[in-house]
Design a protein around this motif. Structure first.
Motif, short mmCIF file in Angstrom:
data_model
loop_
_atom_site.label_atom_id
_atom_site.label_comp_id
_atom_site.label_asym_id
_atom_site.label_seq_id
_atom_site.Cartn_x
_atom_site.Cartn_y
_atom_site.Cartn_z
N ASN A 167 -39.76 -35.87 -25.51
CA ASN A 167 -39.05 -34.62 -25.79
C ASN A 167 -37.54 -34.78 -25.73
N GLU A 193 -38.38 -27.01 -22.37
CA GLU A 193 -39.16 -25.78 -22.44
C GLU A 193 -40.55 -26.08 -22.99
N LYS A 194 -41.31 -25.03 -23.23
CA LYS A 194 -42.60 -25.19 -23.88
C LYS A 194 -42.41 -25.79 -25.26
N GLY A 195 -43.34 -26.63 -25.67
CA GLY A 195 -43.31 -27.19 -27.01
C GLY A 195 -42.64 -28.55 -27.06
N GLY A 214 -45.48 -26.15 -31.11
CA GLY A 214 -46.05 -25.46 -29.96
C GLY A 214 -45.25 -24.29 -29.45
N ARG A 215 -44.05 -24.06 -30.03
CA ARG A 215 -43.21 -22.95 -29.57
C ARG A 215 -42.88 -21.96 -30.68
N LYS A 236 -47.90 -21.38 -34.54
CA LYS A 236 -47.54 -22.01 -33.27
C LYS A 236 -47.03 -23.44 -33.43
#
Length: 291
Positions: A167, A193-195, A214-215, A236
């Motif tokens: 990430n 963060e998420k994703g 995913g975010r 998503k």
């Protein structure tokens, strides 16, 4: 930045939509479904979508001229004749490694094709990034799990790439004349963060637009690595954006339902559609590749 208009560009879903782009020579947009080995082409002005079965996993395309395309596949770079559909191996890449396939790729302003490879099951560190230009191939980065976000500043002096597994998006100084990296990469943005950071493209002002898997977002970062805007997508798992205009920042965005459970897919029924996002700004097209 004003809120964009978002509409469905093509509603037959891709399991793993990726590698979108636009060819100003033919005025066609394109994208791939990696796992099914399909290339999609659609006139930007509207009309029927042509679906080409490539016979192997494929993920990205570089324009050669109005008749030819260079396609990144699981065995290497394949030259495709647009009129006949004939495919010819041009440059093998990891063709003897059945574990890997191609992933994210983009053409540098110098006409160099940067191509990412990865394990078909996202095996740890199995991927690399290659540089190809004028018949020469070099491996420039290795030990990457999921290579993504390959894109370049307008003048070609900065290149970006990511490992979605970590990430992190990196930036590296680059020779504008050759598209080869100079020195070592440095951290541009660490997503916490998420994703996960997925495909990216850089606009005419040097801002990086990243699809966040995913975010449900396409995030915009300034050249300094600061997030300056975020576009909410209706699915998503957006996977990659590509500009379809130089007068605006309008883009197509691929998405996916890959690895979704049946129950999760029901919560995201439009996953896999390809979207058109219309908004103000300054888009850019990739240069043709130098064979």
């Amino acid at each position: 930045m004003n809120q964009p208009k978002i509409s469905v560009f093509y509603d037959i879903p891709c399991q793993l939509g990726e590698g979108p782009g636009y060819d100003p020579l033919t005025k066609n947009a394109w994208w791939f479904d990696i796992v099914t080995g399909r290339l999609f082409e659609k006139p930007l002005a509207g009309g029927d979508v042509a679906i080409h079965q490539l016979g192997q996993m494929a993920s990205a395309l570089a324009v050669v001229d109005a008749q030819h395309q260079l396609i990144s596949t699981e065995t290497g770079l394949v030259l495709r004749d647009r009129h006949t559909g004939v495919l010819k191996m041009h440059q093998p890449i990891e063709a003897d490694n059945p574990i890997t396939r191609s992933n994210d790729a983009r053409v540098h302003p110098a006409g160099a094709f940067w191509i990412g490879t990865m394990g078909k099951k996202a095996e740890q560190g199995a991927g690399s990034i290659y540089w190809y230009r004028k018949g020469e191939l070099r491996k420039i980065f290795n030990d990457i799990t999921i290579p993504n976000s390959i894109c370049f500043s307008p003048d070609g002096s900065i290149s970006y790439f990511a490992d979605t597994d970590k990430n992190i998006i990196w930036r590296v100084d680059t020779d504008p004349e050759t598209g080869l990296p100079i020195g070592e990469p440095t951290e541009f943005y660490r997503h916490q963060e998420k994703g996960g950071v997925d495909g990216s493209v850089v606009d005419g002002d040097g801002n990086l637009w990243n699809a966040c898997w995913g975010r449900s977002a396409v995030d915009v970062y300034s050249p300094s690595g600061k997030r300056i805007h975020s576009i909410t997508m209706p699915v998503k798992q957006p996977s990659c954006p590509a500009f379809v205009s130089e007068d605006t920042a309008s883009m197509i965005v691929t998405t996916a339902y890959h690895d979704m459970s049946e129950a999760y897919h029901k919560t995201d029924p439009d996953a896999g559609n390809t979207y058109l996002v219309e908004l103000a700004g300054k888009g850019r097209f990739d240069r043709p590749v130098q064979l």
